[in-house]
Design a protein around this motif. Structure first.
Motif, PDB file in Angstrom:
ATOM      1  N   LEU A   1       0.877  -1.216   0.069  1.00 13.68           N
ATOM      2  CA  LEU A   1      -0.091  -0.161   0.062  1.00 13.68           C
ATOM      3  C   LEU A   1       0.936   1.407   0.003  1.00 13.68           C
ATOM      4  N   LYS A   2       1.771   1.153   0.879  1.00 13.20           N
ATOM      5  CA  LYS A   2       2.881   2.263   0.658  1.00 13.20           C
ATOM      6  C   LYS A   2       3.522   2.740  -0.579  1.00 13.20           C
ATOM      7  N   ILE A   3       3.811   1.607  -1.395  1.00 13.72           N
ATOM      8  CA  ILE A   3       4.205   1.536  -2.739  1.00 13.72           C
ATOM      9  C   ILE A   3       3.379   2.351  -3.562  1.00 13.72           C
TER      10      ILE A   3
ATOM     11  N   LEU B   1      -9.406   2.331  -0.903  1.00 18.82           N
ATOM     12  CA  LEU B   1      -9.140   3.074   0.230  1.00 18.82           C
ATOM     13  C   LEU B   1      -9.800   2.554   1.546  1.00 18.82           C
ATOM     14  N   VAL B   2     -11.062   2.138   1.411  1.00 19.53           N
ATOM     15  CA  VAL B   2     -11.756   1.780   2.579  1.00 19.53           C
ATOM     16  C   VAL B   2     -11.474   0.329   2.883  1.00 19.53           C
ATOM     17  N   SER B   3     -11.097  -0.338   2.116  1.00 17.69           N
ATOM     18  CA  SER B   3     -10.917  -1.961   2.515  1.00 17.69           C
ATOM     19  C   SER B   3      -9.876  -2.257   3.254  1.00 17.69           C
ATOM     20  N   ALA B   4      -8.640  -1.336   3.155  1.00 21.46           N
ATOM     21  CA  ALA B   4      -7.465  -1.815   3.966  1.00 21.46           C
ATOM     22  C   ALA B   4      -8.036  -1.287   5.248  1.00 21.46           C
ATOM     23  N   LEU B   5      -8.780  -0.392   5.305  1.00 20.05           N
ATOM     24  CA  LEU B   5      -9.190   0.120   7.013  1.00 20.05           C
ATOM     25  C   LEU B   5     -10.110  -0.750   7.533  1.00 20.05           C
ATOM     26  N   LEU B   6     -10.655  -1.650   6.769  1.00 21.65           N
ATOM     27  CA  LEU B   6     -11.794  -2.467   7.522  1.00 21.65           C
ATOM     28  C   LEU B   6     -11.306  -3.630   7.957  1.00 21.65           C
TER      29      LEU B   6
ATOM     30  N   TRP C   1      -8.362  -8.253   3.316  1.00 23.43           N
ATOM     31  CA  TRP C   1      -8.577  -6.684   2.950  1.00 23.43           C
ATOM     32  C   TRP C   1      -7.711  -5.787   2.431  1.00 23.43           C
ATOM     33  N   ASP C   2      -6.346  -6.135   2.948  1.00 15.75           N
ATOM     34  CA  ASP C   2      -5.311  -5.644   2.547  1.00 15.75           C
ATOM     35  C   ASP C   2      -5.074  -5.834   0.961  1.00 15.75           C
TER      36      ASP C   2
END
Lengths: 377, 65
Positions: free
Chosen positions: A333-335, B28-33, B38-39
């Motif tokens: 995600l950072k990349i 953007l939302v999925s990694a928050l959940l 999810w990531d």
């Protein structure tokens, strides 16, 4: 869209972005390494291997760690404990007075498993990334710098929205993704439009959460006021004798959602009341783990006084942080964040180029017009 | 691609941008959940607009007009 409407939006787009561009470029360029600040810090200042638990095996108590910190700084009173997120270490802050400024306070880091001083904090906050962060968040100007950058972020949002509106008249006769190569200006215009429209949600989200983050200090001060106001019903004189820090944290944690500890404040300092300890911990669910929860523990009796959830605006700020930093989905995600950031830089620079080349060509064509008129006479 | 087209409707102009926007928002939302799946979902969805860009740019680079 009528020509006049287009011209108005175009003015908004040109001027909001021109005013903010220099600062946005600084933010994009400093933000790029900051995405990887954990990795950069670990690379520049590798932390020594953990020394392990002392022979005998029992963990040192926080009370003994606080006593060791005060021994190092005679005359100090304890202010707070800050628990590092990725290392078993605690930063003990002490100062001559509970209301001393941060600059006048002493911060000593201790390894939680050995109770010995450690340099884990220096590792967590490397010098290079601290420099970049100060530039990125406040231009080295403190709160005024922060609020100024907040205003630039708002201009950025206006530039994005007007850019999306203007996308329609520009693309009226072009299929999505068309990049015309007839002239370099046309090529850059099409690239500016294409990259801008493809990244608009990321730009909007990072711009908006950036604007929200500039209110950090103001929100923190307001939260403190609110905690003290809510705690007033429990408030009392400064405790004659203080109960154990370890016991107070255990009491506080029993009442809080089971996430990791963040910090602990001694009576009268930081977010605590004059009579209470304040224990801050995260939640234990994916979303609540970004939020803070606080418990007030009577510093004289060791009993739980109250539990607080953050007010909505503090929650909004805390939830906006991961969406700005891109640090909530691992290294990939950072990349991705870095690639979007580079795309933003391209949009900004091509935008300035388009403005500049249009000015030059306007000047040229009016010069040419003047030349024709002169020739006709 | 650069042939002159008839005037496009808003729907045609904003079709792809809206798809990319929705996919980005999901990511953007999925990694928050959550973590794990999810990531991974967020990497794939957020990679989509970048991949679309890359695709257009490479296509454009290999096709002198």
């Amino acid at each position: 869209m009528r020509a006049r409407t287009v011209r108005a939006w175009s003015l908004v787009h040109t001027w909001t972005s021109l005013v903010a561009t220099t600062f946005l470029l600084v933010l994009c360029v400093t933000g790029l390494p900051l995405i990887f600040h954990v990795e950069i810090d670990a690379w520049l200042d590798p932390v020594p291997a953990q020394t392990g638990t002392p022979p005998g095996g029992s963990m040192p108590s926080l009370d003994s760690i606080v006593a060791a910190a005060l021994e190092k700084h005679p005359g100090d009173v304890p202010i707070s404990l800050g628990f590092l997120q990725d290392w078993p270490a605690v930063v003990v802050q002490s100062a001559p007075d509970v209301r001393s400024t941060f600059k006048d306070s002493h911060r000593t880091t201790f390894d939680l498993s050995t109770g010995l001083p450690s340099n884990a904090r220096d590792q967590v906050r490397g010098r290079l990334t601290t420099f970049l962060r100060d530039l990125h968040t406040e231009l080295f100007l403190g709160l005024p710098g922060e609020l100024f950058l907040g205003a630039m972020a708002l201009l950025f949002l206006a530039a994005i929205v007007s850019g999306v509106v203007l996308y329609a008249p520009f693309m009226r006769r072009l299929e999505f993704g068309t990049v015309r190569t007839r002239s370099s200006r046309m090529r850059r215009l099409d690239l500016h439009n294409l990259i801008g429209i493809a990244t608009m949600i990321w730009l909007l989200v990072v711009g908006a959460t950036g604007a929200i983050n500039t209110l950090h200090d103001i929100v923190a001060a307001q939260v403190r006021t609110e905690i003290i106001r809510m705690a007033r019903s429990h408030s009392g004189p400064p405790p004659a004798k203080r109960t154990s820090v370890d016991a107070a944290i255990a009491t506080g944690r029993k009442a809080l959602p089971g996430g990791s500890l963040i910090s602990f404040f001694f009576p009268g300092a930081g977010f605590a009341t004059p009579h209470h300890y304040a224990v801050f911990a995260r939640g234990d669910r994916p979303i609540t783990s970004k939020l803070f929860y606080a418990a007030l523990v009577d510093a004289e009796t060791g009993e739980l006084a109250d539990v607080f959830e953050m007010p909505w605006y503090a929650k909004a700020l805390l939830l906006s942080q991961p969406l700005h930093f891109g640090d909530y989905g691992g290294l990939p995600l950072k990349i991705i964040w870095a690639l979007f950031d580079v795309a933003a830089i391209v949009v900004l620079i091509s935008g300035v180029y388009l403005w500049f080349s249009r000015r030059t060509s306007n000047a040229l064509s009016s010069a040419r017009r003047r030349g024709l008129q002169a020739g006709a006479q | 691609m650069t042939k002159s087209l008839a005037r496009l409707s808003y729907r045609e102009i904003f079709g792809w941008p809206v798809v990319l926007a929705a996919v980005t928002a999901l990511g953007l939302v999925s990694a928050l959940l959550g973590d794990g799946v999810w990531d991974v979902a967020s990497w794939l969805t957020l990679g989509a607009p970048l991949a679309a860009l890359l695709h257009r740019l490479i296509l454009h680079g290999s096709r002198p007009n």
